[in-house]
Design a protein around this motif. Structure first.
Motif, PDB file in Angstrom:
ATOM      1  N   UNK A 241     -15.826  11.801   9.375  1.00  9.65           N
ATOM      2  CA  UNK A 241     -14.654  11.936   8.512  1.00  9.65           C
ATOM      3  C   UNK A 241     -14.099  10.552   8.184  1.00  9.65           C
ATOM      4  N   UNK A 242     -13.689  10.358   6.953  1.00  9.55           N
ATOM      5  CA  UNK A 242     -13.096   9.093   6.531  1.00  9.55           C
ATOM      6  C   UNK A 242     -11.626   9.105   6.920  1.00  9.55           C
ATOM      7  N   UNK A 243     -11.197   8.052   7.616  1.00 11.58           N
ATOM      8  CA  UNK A 243      -9.805   7.936   8.047  1.00 11.58           C
ATOM      9  C   UNK A 243      -9.183   6.711   7.398  1.00 11.58           C
ATOM     10  N   UNK A 244      -8.072   6.940   6.700  1.00  7.12           N
ATOM     11  CA  UNK A 244      -7.286   5.853   6.121  1.00  7.12           C
ATOM     12  C   UNK A 244      -6.125   5.538   7.058  1.00  7.12           C
ATOM     13  N   UNK A 245      -5.947   4.291   7.384  1.00  4.02           N
ATOM     14  CA  UNK A 245      -4.790   3.819   8.143  1.00  4.02           C
ATOM     15  C   UNK A 245      -3.758   3.354   7.136  1.00  4.02           C
ATOM     16  N   UNK A 246      -2.661   4.079   7.026  1.00  7.56           N
ATOM     17  CA  UNK A 246      -1.604   3.718   6.089  1.00  7.56           C
ATOM     18  C   UNK A 246      -0.373   3.344   6.889  1.00  7.56           C
ATOM     19  N   UNK A 247      -0.124   2.055   6.958  1.00 10.62           N
ATOM     20  CA  UNK A 247       0.985   1.561   7.753  1.00 10.62           C
ATOM     21  C   UNK A 247       2.179   1.170   6.919  1.00 10.62           C
ATOM     22  N   UNK A 248       3.356   1.365   7.498  1.00 13.46           N
ATOM     23  CA  UNK A 248       4.554   0.881   6.821  1.00 13.46           C
ATOM     24  C   UNK A 248       4.670  -0.629   6.975  1.00 13.46           C
ATOM     25  N   UNK A 249       3.900  -1.195   7.917  1.00 12.58           N
ATOM     26  CA  UNK A 249       3.869  -2.648   8.120  1.00 12.58           C
ATOM     27  C   UNK A 249       2.456  -3.041   8.548  1.00 12.58           C
ATOM     28  N   UNK A 250       2.161  -4.327   8.499  1.00 13.20           N
ATOM     29  CA  UNK A 250       0.798  -4.797   8.780  1.00 13.20           C
ATOM     30  C   UNK A 250       0.411  -4.644  10.246  1.00 13.20           C
TER      31      UNK A 250
ATOM     32  N   UNK B  47       2.230  -0.686   3.301  1.00 15.18           N
ATOM     33  CA  UNK B  47       3.405  -0.729   2.446  1.00 15.18           C
ATOM     34  C   UNK B  47       3.596   0.479   1.567  1.00 15.18           C
ATOM     35  N   UNK B  48       4.715   0.418   0.832  1.00 16.52           N
ATOM     36  CA  UNK B  48       5.139   1.547   0.011  1.00 16.52           C
ATOM     37  C   UNK B  48       4.104   1.949  -1.029  1.00 16.52           C
ATOM     38  N   UNK B  49       3.617   0.999  -1.811  1.00 12.36           N
ATOM     39  CA  UNK B  49       2.681   1.358  -2.866  1.00 12.36           C
ATOM     40  C   UNK B  49       1.390   1.942  -2.304  1.00 12.36           C
ATOM     41  N   UNK B  50       0.913   1.406  -1.209  1.00 14.95           N
ATOM     42  CA  UNK B  50      -0.325   1.923  -0.602  1.00 14.95           C
ATOM     43  C   UNK B  50      -0.152   3.376  -0.175  1.00 14.95           C
ATOM     44  N   UNK B  51       0.974   3.680   0.441  1.00 13.00           N
ATOM     45  CA  UNK B  51       1.212   5.054   0.892  1.00 13.00           C
ATOM     46  C   UNK B  51       1.398   5.977  -0.306  1.00 13.00           C
ATOM     47  N   UNK B  52       2.226   5.585  -1.257  1.00 12.55           N
ATOM     48  CA  UNK B  52       2.467   6.421  -2.439  1.00 12.55           C
ATOM     49  C   UNK B  52       1.161   6.675  -3.188  1.00 12.55           C
ATOM     50  N   UNK B  53       0.386   5.630  -3.441  1.00 11.48           N
ATOM     51  CA  UNK B  53      -0.871   5.746  -4.190  1.00 11.48           C
ATOM     52  C   UNK B  53      -1.862   6.673  -3.493  1.00 11.48           C
ATOM     53  N   UNK B  54      -2.009   6.537  -2.195  1.00  8.51           N
ATOM     54  CA  UNK B  54      -3.044   7.296  -1.483  1.00  8.51           C
ATOM     55  C   UNK B  54      -2.693   8.747  -1.211  1.00  8.51           C
TER      56      UNK B  54
ATOM     57  N   UNK C 274      11.829   1.567   7.942  1.00  9.03           N
ATOM     58  CA  UNK C 274      10.523   1.165   7.413  1.00  9.03           C
ATOM     59  C   UNK C 274       9.956   2.172   6.429  1.00  9.03           C
ATOM     60  N   UNK C 275      10.243   3.453   6.626  1.00  5.36           N
ATOM     61  CA  UNK C 275       9.695   4.481   5.751  1.00  5.36           C
ATOM     62  C   UNK C 275      10.685   4.696   4.609  1.00  5.36           C
ATOM     63  N   UNK C 276      10.318   4.239   3.440  1.00  2.00           N
ATOM     64  CA  UNK C 276      11.231   4.257   2.297  1.00  2.00           C
ATOM     65  C   UNK C 276      11.356   5.667   1.708  1.00  2.00           C
ATOM     66  N   UNK C 277      12.404   5.900   0.915  1.00  3.37           N
ATOM     67  CA  UNK C 277      12.533   7.190   0.240  1.00  3.37           C
ATOM     68  C   UNK C 277      11.317   7.526  -0.631  1.00  3.37           C
ATOM     69  N   UNK C 278      10.735   6.535  -1.305  1.00  3.75           N
ATOM     70  CA  UNK C 278       9.545   6.803  -2.127  1.00  3.75           C
ATOM     71  C   UNK C 278       8.358   7.241  -1.271  1.00  3.75           C
ATOM     72  N   UNK C 279       8.206   6.638  -0.092  1.00  2.00           N
ATOM     73  CA  UNK C 279       7.125   7.044   0.811  1.00  2.00           C
ATOM     74  C   UNK C 279       7.326   8.490   1.251  1.00  2.00           C
ATOM     75  N   UNK C 280       8.540   8.821   1.693  1.00  4.25           N
ATOM     76  CA  UNK C 280       8.832  10.182   2.166  1.00  4.25           C
ATOM     77  C   UNK C 280       8.602  11.200   1.052  1.00  4.25           C
TER      78      UNK C 280
END
Length: 146
Positions: free
Chosen positions: A28-37, A54-61, A83-89
């Protein structure tokens, strides 16, 4: 099947989730989407296939994954000490992906009628839920969001 693990702060919970998911479902492919590096790095070191921060990475994926795994706070704007922005949520909550959430009573959320378990037991239960989801959707063309 693509599984996104979302975590922030130190990335310890995400790291533990990635380790168990990769051990249980090595193909299975696993993406690590972090709010920070730091969180992203921890999950990549645990074996995630891809990582972004970051925000764009989480929103995009959120449009590209089949399953999202993390603590329940990932649905709450400004959780993880902001760290978890309204756009991410919003992106996570609106995603057509299956959400498998660990019921940790943090981030100003208290989930009632849930057994008090260790974080390891919650992660084991999350991996079991992923297995059940994969089995239920095996071969389904509808599984991946378009």
């Amino acid at each position: 099947m693509i599984i996104a693990v979302v975590d922030g702060q130190g990335g310890g919970i995400g790291k533990a989730i990635v380790e168990k998911v990769k051990a249980g479902f090595p193909k299975t492919v696993v993406y690590a989407l972090g709010t920070n590096s730091v969180a992203t790095g921890q999950m990549l070191r645990a074996g995630a296939d891809e990582g972004a921060t970051g925000e764009n990475a989480i929103v995009h994926n959120m449009k590209r994954v089949d399953v999202v795994v993390g603590v329940i706070g990932i649905l709450n704007a400004n959780s993880m000490m902001g760290e978890l922005t309204p756009k991410m949520a919003e992106a996570i909550g609106s995603s057509p992906a299956q959400k498998i959430l660990l019921p940790l009573n943090r981030c100003h959320i208290h989930v009632v009628s849930v057994k008090e378990l260790s974080i390891g037991q919650h992660i084991d239960n999350a991996v079991l839920a992923i297995k059940e989801y994969i089995q239920a959707n095996a071969g389904s063309e509808d599984c991946r969001p378009v």
